[in-house]
Design a protein around this motif. Structure first.
Motif, PDB file in Angstrom:
ATOM      1  N   LEU A   1      45.306  36.333  70.078  1.00 55.89           N
ATOM      2  CA  LEU A   1      45.007  34.908  70.102  1.00 55.89           C
ATOM      3  C   LEU A   1      43.974  34.555  69.035  1.00 55.89           C
ATOM      4  O   LEU A   1      44.107  33.555  68.328  1.00 55.89           O
ATOM      5  CB  LEU A   1      44.498  34.483  71.485  1.00 55.89           C
ATOM      6  CG  LEU A   1      44.099  33.021  71.620  1.00 55.89           C
ATOM      7  CD1 LEU A   1      45.305  32.122  71.382  1.00 55.89           C
ATOM      8  CD2 LEU A   1      43.501  32.766  72.982  1.00 55.89           C
ATOM      9  N   LEU A   2      42.981  35.399  68.894  1.00 61.85           N
ATOM     10  CA  LEU A   2      41.942  35.187  67.893  1.00 61.85           C
ATOM     11  C   LEU A   2      42.530  35.218  66.481  1.00 61.85           C
ATOM     12  O   LEU A   2      42.209  34.370  65.642  1.00 61.85           O
ATOM     13  CB  LEU A   2      40.853  36.244  68.045  1.00 61.85           C
ATOM     14  CG  LEU A   2      39.598  36.087  67.224  1.00 61.85           C
ATOM     15  CD1 LEU A   2      38.932  34.756  67.507  1.00 61.85           C
ATOM     16  CD2 LEU A   2      38.639  37.214  67.542  1.00 61.85           C
ATOM     17  N   LEU A   3      43.397  36.166  66.224  1.00 54.87           N
ATOM     18  CA  LEU A   3      44.058  36.241  64.907  1.00 54.87           C
ATOM     19  C   LEU A   3      44.982  35.050  64.680  1.00 54.87           C
ATOM     20  O   LEU A   3      45.078  34.534  63.562  1.00 54.87           O
ATOM     21  CB  LEU A   3      44.819  37.549  64.771  1.00 54.87           C
ATOM     22  CG  LEU A   3      43.956  38.788  64.545  1.00 54.87           C
ATOM     23  CD1 LEU A   3      44.808  40.050  64.608  1.00 54.87           C
ATOM     24  CD2 LEU A   3      43.224  38.704  63.232  1.00 54.87           C
TER      25      LEU A   3
ATOM     26  N   LEU B   1      31.493  23.860  68.865  1.00 56.82           N
ATOM     27  CA  LEU B   1      31.816  23.355  70.207  1.00 56.82           C
ATOM     28  C   LEU B   1      30.580  23.318  71.096  1.00 56.82           C
ATOM     29  O   LEU B   1      30.399  22.371  71.871  1.00 56.82           O
ATOM     30  CB  LEU B   1      32.909  24.205  70.853  1.00 56.82           C
ATOM     31  CG  LEU B   1      34.306  24.032  70.272  1.00 56.82           C
ATOM     32  CD1 LEU B   1      35.275  25.023  70.910  1.00 56.82           C
ATOM     33  CD2 LEU B   1      34.789  22.616  70.487  1.00 56.82           C
ATOM     34  N   ALA B   2      29.724  24.316  70.989  1.00 61.15           N
ATOM     35  CA  ALA B   2      28.499  24.338  71.789  1.00 61.15           C
ATOM     36  C   ALA B   2      27.580  23.184  71.399  1.00 61.15           C
ATOM     37  O   ALA B   2      26.984  22.526  72.268  1.00 61.15           O
ATOM     38  CB  ALA B   2      27.782  25.676  71.613  1.00 61.15           C
TER      39      ALA B   2
ATOM     40  N   ALA C   1      37.415  37.815  59.181  1.00 64.63           N
ATOM     41  CA  ALA C   1      37.527  36.362  59.079  1.00 64.63           C
ATOM     42  C   ALA C   1      37.789  35.741  60.445  1.00 64.63           C
ATOM     43  O   ALA C   1      37.254  34.674  60.759  1.00 64.63           O
ATOM     44  CB  ALA C   1      38.653  35.983  58.113  1.00 64.63           C
ATOM     45  N   ALA C   2      38.597  36.408  61.271  1.00 62.69           N
ATOM     46  CA  ALA C   2      38.887  35.895  62.609  1.00 62.69           C
ATOM     47  C   ALA C   2      37.617  35.799  63.438  1.00 62.69           C
ATOM     48  O   ALA C   2      37.372  34.791  64.111  1.00 62.69           O
ATOM     49  CB  ALA C   2      39.914  36.790  63.302  1.00 62.69           C
TER      50      ALA C   2
ATOM     51  N   VAL D   1      33.225  32.572  65.744  1.00 60.33           N
ATOM     52  CA  VAL D   1      31.796  32.311  65.961  1.00 60.33           C
ATOM     53  C   VAL D   1      31.436  30.906  65.480  1.00 60.33           C
ATOM     54  O   VAL D   1      30.714  30.171  66.175  1.00 60.33           O
ATOM     55  CB  VAL D   1      30.935  33.390  65.251  1.00 60.33           C
ATOM     56  CG1 VAL D   1      29.474  32.992  65.211  1.00 60.33           C
ATOM     57  CG2 VAL D   1      31.116  34.734  65.932  1.00 60.33           C
ATOM     58  N   MET D   2      31.931  30.516  64.327  1.00 66.64           N
ATOM     59  CA  MET D   2      31.621  29.190  63.809  1.00 66.64           C
ATOM     60  C   MET D   2      32.204  28.083  64.690  1.00 66.64           C
ATOM     61  O   MET D   2      31.519  27.102  64.989  1.00 66.64           O
ATOM     62  CB  MET D   2      32.138  29.046  62.369  1.00 66.64           C
ATOM     63  CG  MET D   2      31.463  29.981  61.388  1.00 66.64           C
ATOM     64  SD  MET D   2      29.666  29.841  61.362  1.00 66.64           S
ATOM     65  CE  MET D   2      29.492  28.348  60.451  1.00 66.64           C
ATOM     66  N   LEU D   3      33.448  28.222  65.122  1.00 68.14           N
ATOM     67  CA  LEU D   3      34.054  27.217  65.995  1.00 68.14           C
ATOM     68  C   LEU D   3      33.346  27.155  67.342  1.00 68.14           C
ATOM     69  O   LEU D   3      33.136  26.074  67.891  1.00 68.14           O
ATOM     70  CB  LEU D   3      35.549  27.495  66.184  1.00 68.14           C
ATOM     71  CG  LEU D   3      36.441  27.228  64.984  1.00 68.14           C
ATOM     72  CD1 LEU D   3      37.881  27.652  65.287  1.00 68.14           C
ATOM     73  CD2 LEU D   3      36.415  25.762  64.603  1.00 68.14           C
TER      74      LEU D   3
END
Length: 57
Positions: free
Chosen positions: A3-5, A40-41, A28-29, A34-36
């Motif tokens: 799912l992450l990929l 969202l946080a 990159a995944a 982490v950035m997304l």
């Protein structure tokens, strides 16, 4: 991990970024995840604070 990929590949294709090698794709995944998650946080925190502030006025 699939799912992450999938999310990472979708993001890369949508933004028109050059496809990374398989090893770089995993890195990159995780970076994109982490950035997304961070974005969202931050959005959730701002929304919570805005609702909290508005309800106490």
């Amino acid at each position: 991990m699939k799912l992450l990929l999938f999310i990472s590949n979708t993001f890369i294709k949508t933004m028109g970024i050059t496809q990374p090698s398989p090893t770089a794709a995993n890195r990159a995944a995780w970076f994109i995840f982490v950035m997304l998650s961070g974005v969202l946080a931050i959005v959730a925190t701002i929304a919570f604070l805005a609702i909290h502030w508005a309800s106490h006025r």
